[in-house]
Design an enzyme around this catalytic site. Sequence first.
Site, PDB file in Angstrom:
ATOM      1  CG  PHE A   1     -46.671  76.745  92.494  1.00 54.14           C
ATOM      2  CD1 PHE A   1     -45.770  75.922  93.147  1.00 54.14           C
ATOM      3  CD2 PHE A   1     -46.508  78.116  92.595  1.00 54.14           C
ATOM      4  CE1 PHE A   1     -44.714  76.454  93.897  1.00 54.14           C
ATOM      5  CE2 PHE A   1     -45.464  78.666  93.345  1.00 54.14           C
ATOM      6  CZ  PHE A   1     -44.569  77.824  93.992  1.00 54.14           C
TER       7      PHE A   1
ATOM      8  CG  LEU B   1     -51.401  69.443  93.123  1.00 49.47           C
ATOM      9  CD1 LEU B   1     -50.992  68.314  94.049  1.00 49.47           C
ATOM     10  CD2 LEU B   1     -52.747  69.120  92.474  1.00 49.47           C
ATOM     11  N   GLY B   2     -51.390  74.353  93.322  1.00 50.02           N
ATOM     12  CA  GLY B   2     -51.488  75.611  94.030  1.00 50.02           C
ATOM     13  C   GLY B   2     -50.216  76.057  94.710  1.00 50.02           C
ATOM     14  N   GLY B   3     -49.252  75.155  94.900  1.00 49.63           N
ATOM     15  CA  GLY B   3     -47.973  75.529  95.493  1.00 49.63           C
ATOM     16  C   GLY B   3     -48.087  75.904  96.953  1.00 49.63           C
ATOM     17  CG  PHE B   4     -45.150  78.374  98.531  1.00 42.08           C
ATOM     18  CD1 PHE B   4     -44.445  77.425  99.260  1.00 42.08           C
ATOM     19  CD2 PHE B   4     -44.513  78.994  97.477  1.00 42.08           C
ATOM     20  CE1 PHE B   4     -43.132  77.116  98.945  1.00 42.08           C
ATOM     21  CE2 PHE B   4     -43.200  78.691  97.156  1.00 42.08           C
ATOM     22  CZ  PHE B   4     -42.507  77.752  97.897  1.00 42.08           C
ATOM     23  CB  THR B   5     -51.707  79.727  98.117  1.00 39.45           C
ATOM     24  OG1 THR B   5     -50.790  80.709  98.621  1.00 39.45           O
ATOM     25  CG2 THR B   5     -53.097  80.058  98.625  1.00 39.45           C
ATOM     26  N   PRO B   6     -52.314  76.109  98.580  1.00 39.61           N
ATOM     27  CG  PRO B   6     -51.996  74.302 100.002  1.00 39.61           C
ATOM     28  CD  PRO B   6     -51.846  75.796  99.928  1.00 39.61           C
ATOM     29  CG  LEU B   7     -55.339  74.336  93.334  1.00 39.79           C
ATOM     30  CD1 LEU B   7     -55.594  73.234  92.308  1.00 39.79           C
ATOM     31  CD2 LEU B   7     -55.502  75.709  92.692  1.00 39.79           C
TER      32      LEU B   7
ATOM     33  CE1 TYR C   1     -36.727  74.841  93.561  1.00 40.88           C
ATOM     34  CE2 TYR C   1     -36.836  72.537  92.942  1.00 40.88           C
ATOM     35  CZ  TYR C   1     -37.227  73.833  92.754  1.00 40.88           C
ATOM     36  OH  TYR C   1     -38.121  74.128  91.746  1.00 40.88           O
TER      37      TYR C   1
END
Length: 293
Positions: free
Chosen positions: A213, A215-221, A63
């Site tokens: 993820f 909470l969805g990561g790079f594409t939020p839920l 990271y």
Amino acid sequence: MTDISKAGTFKLGDRTVKRLGYGAMQLAGPGVFGPPKDRDAALAVLREAIASGVDHIDTSDFYGPHVTNQIIREALHPYPANLTIVTKVSARRGADASWLPAMSPKELTEAVHDNLRNLGLDVIEVVNLRSMHGIHGPAEGSLEPQLNTLAELQRQGLIRHIGMSNVTSTQIAQGRSIAEIVCVQNQYNIAHREDDALIDALAADGIAYVPFFPLGGFTPLQSDTLANVARKLGATPMQVALAWLLRRAPNILLIPGTSSVGHLRENLAAAELDLPADALAVLNGIADEKAAA
């Protein structure tokens, strides 16, 4: 202040940790590459997490690279005795911020030493081997050489426990034939539930499951159903999504990440959110909605 102990605890290796932890990925710059825009804010988030009772931090030296581990060390070293730091290895970053496999024994050994140096540790509590056979999800392929490398580093006293990430059930079985596997870290959330059977099998064996993820990561839920339940409960959709995960199985450990103290507090408040049976039933249908769409 939120009492995150209300979310319960679970075993991670030979330690018992609170089920709500913190993931450090978002402390790096955009795309998890380079330094953060506000280093002081990143330090503040880590210190707030510890002050709030968090005792499990997930990180990796890729990271940044190196950025999040260096910030963790600056913010928290010397570390609280009860803090469990978990890292992962098997990738490196290209100059263009790409994610590249780094799964040779030499690369894995170097990665463990990089984590030790940048975190300021003599031994890492848990090192997850992230399979790079599939970049965007688990893909079959032997991990025997990589697991043997980590097992040797464990024998040398540099790693206390071994986990696996982005893996299939077959790979987990292979891992358990080589070393004790204390946790599995795969993508899983209220809408992405391919690991349902795996979670239950690991729970039966006392192995922690750490959804990345959450909470969805790079594409939020995004879900009208989730938003409606949250509105009725007077909570945010993300708090409801985290509370659902805590209810899903006792072996789930959460590591939601953020670079904001305010969002950190919101995430941790999920520990005190009660999901009534009718709300839980509605939430359980979100994965079916996603599949139908």
